[in-house]
Design a protein around this motif. Structure first.
Motif, PDB file in Angstrom:
ATOM      1  N   ARG A  19      14.411  13.290  23.709  1.00  0.00           N
ATOM      2  CA  ARG A  19      13.589  12.088  23.804  1.00  0.00           C
ATOM      3  C   ARG A  19      13.018  11.995  25.216  1.00  0.00           C
ATOM      4  N   LEU A  20      11.718  12.007  25.295  1.00  0.00           N
ATOM      5  CA  LEU A  20      11.030  11.855  26.564  1.00  0.00           C
ATOM      6  C   LEU A  20      10.709  10.382  26.800  1.00  0.00           C
ATOM      7  N   SER A  21      10.732  10.010  28.070  1.00  0.00           N
ATOM      8  CA  SER A  21      10.367   8.651  28.460  1.00  0.00           C
ATOM      9  C   SER A  21       9.283   8.708  29.525  1.00  0.00           C
ATOM     10  N   CYS A  22       8.444   7.687  29.535  1.00  0.00           N
ATOM     11  CA  CYS A  22       7.417   7.564  30.572  1.00  0.00           C
ATOM     12  C   CYS A  22       7.376   6.106  31.001  1.00  0.00           C
ATOM     13  N   ALA A  23       7.787   5.877  32.239  1.00  0.00           N
ATOM     14  CA  ALA A  23       7.777   4.531  32.794  1.00  0.00           C
ATOM     15  C   ALA A  23       6.475   4.321  33.560  1.00  0.00           C
ATOM     16  N   ALA A  24       5.778   3.253  33.218  1.00  0.00           N
ATOM     17  CA  ALA A  24       4.483   2.972  33.823  1.00  0.00           C
ATOM     18  C   ALA A  24       4.571   1.771  34.748  1.00  0.00           C
ATOM     19  N   SER A  25       3.787   1.822  35.820  1.00  0.00           N
ATOM     20  CA  SER A  25       3.659   0.690  36.724  1.00  0.00           C
ATOM     21  C   SER A  25       2.226   0.645  37.227  1.00  0.00           C
ATOM     22  N   GLY A  26       1.844  -0.537  37.711  1.00  0.00           N
ATOM     23  CA  GLY A  26       0.491  -0.679  38.243  1.00  0.00           C
ATOM     24  C   GLY A  26      -0.560  -0.964  37.187  1.00  0.00           C
ATOM     25  N   ILE A  27      -0.123  -1.135  35.947  1.00  0.00           N
ATOM     26  CA  ILE A  27      -1.054  -1.462  34.858  1.00  0.00           C
ATOM     27  C   ILE A  27      -0.468  -2.598  34.022  1.00  0.00           C
ATOM     28  N   ILE A  28      -1.342  -3.248  33.267  1.00  0.00           N
ATOM     29  CA  ILE A  28      -0.849  -4.215  32.274  1.00  0.00           C
ATOM     30  C   ILE A  28      -0.518  -3.386  31.045  1.00  0.00           C
ATOM     31  N   PHE A  29       0.717  -2.938  30.998  1.00  0.00           N
ATOM     32  CA  PHE A  29       1.125  -1.915  30.046  1.00  0.00           C
ATOM     33  C   PHE A  29       0.801  -2.309  28.614  1.00  0.00           C
ATOM     34  N   SER A  30       1.081  -3.540  28.251  1.00  0.00           N
ATOM     35  CA  SER A  30       0.952  -3.946  26.853  1.00  0.00           C
ATOM     36  C   SER A  30      -0.480  -3.893  26.350  1.00  0.00           C
ATOM     37  N   LEU A  31      -1.436  -3.858  27.249  1.00  0.00           N
ATOM     38  CA  LEU A  31      -2.842  -3.881  26.852  1.00  0.00           C
ATOM     39  C   LEU A  31      -3.446  -2.480  26.728  1.00  0.00           C
ATOM     40  N   ASN A  32      -2.669  -1.471  27.054  1.00  0.00           N
ATOM     41  CA  ASN A  32      -3.224  -0.123  27.127  1.00  0.00           C
ATOM     42  C   ASN A  32      -2.669   0.825  26.071  1.00  0.00           C
ATOM     43  N   ASN A  33      -3.573   1.674  25.575  1.00  0.00           N
ATOM     44  CA  ASN A  33      -3.136   2.792  24.755  1.00  0.00           C
ATOM     45  C   ASN A  33      -2.445   3.810  25.656  1.00  0.00           C
ATOM     46  N   MET A  34      -1.432   4.464  25.125  1.00  0.00           N
ATOM     47  CA  MET A  34      -0.677   5.461  25.890  1.00  0.00           C
ATOM     48  C   MET A  34      -0.622   6.760  25.104  1.00  0.00           C
ATOM     49  N   ASP A  35      -0.688   7.866  25.832  1.00  0.00           N
ATOM     50  CA  ASP A  35      -0.717   9.181  25.197  1.00  0.00           C
ATOM     51  C   ASP A  35       0.347  10.104  25.777  1.00  0.00           C
TER      52      ASP A  35
END
Length: 115
Positions: A19-35
């Motif tokens: 299981r890979l994880s990707c932690a994001a910061s600096g963005i409004i995460f919930s509003l963005n598509n992620m790939d």
């Protein structure tokens, strides 16, 4: 600034799971598509899976039924559950977000499938 940090890669035997994880910061995460993308040695980077802000998903044909992308907006994290791994899944896996036509990438995490 935008930062994406992948983790969870490693060496696994054929048929195994990661299981890979990707932690994001600096963005409004919930509003963005992620790939999730991957790049194998000598090959171009390719899209593996995507998840929209609304939770819709899409997969490369080669991973359908084996990989699952998901997101936890409370943790600003996107996941890639990879089952029934094959040697041809060996690659560096990258998290991606596109903001105003600009792509942001993490540093990647190496996945090696080998016996």
């Amino acid at each position: 600034q935008v930062q994406l940090v992948e983790s969870g890669g490693g060496l696994v035997q054929p048929g195994g799971s990661l299981r890979l994880s990707c932690a994001a910061s600096g963005i409004i995460f919930s509003l963005n598509n992620m790939d999730w993308y991957r790049q194998a040695p000598g090959k171009q980077r390719e899209l593996v899976a995507l998840i929209t802000s609304g939770g819709s998903t899409n997969y490369a044909d080669s991973v359908k039924g084996r990989f699952t992308i998901s997101r936890d907006n409370a943790k600003n994290t996107v996941y890639l559950q990879m089952n029934s791994l094959k040697p041809e899944n060996t690659a560096v896996y990258y998290c991606n977000v596109r903001l105003r036509l600009r792509d942001f990438w993490g540093q990647g995490t190496q996945v090696t499938v080998s016996s």
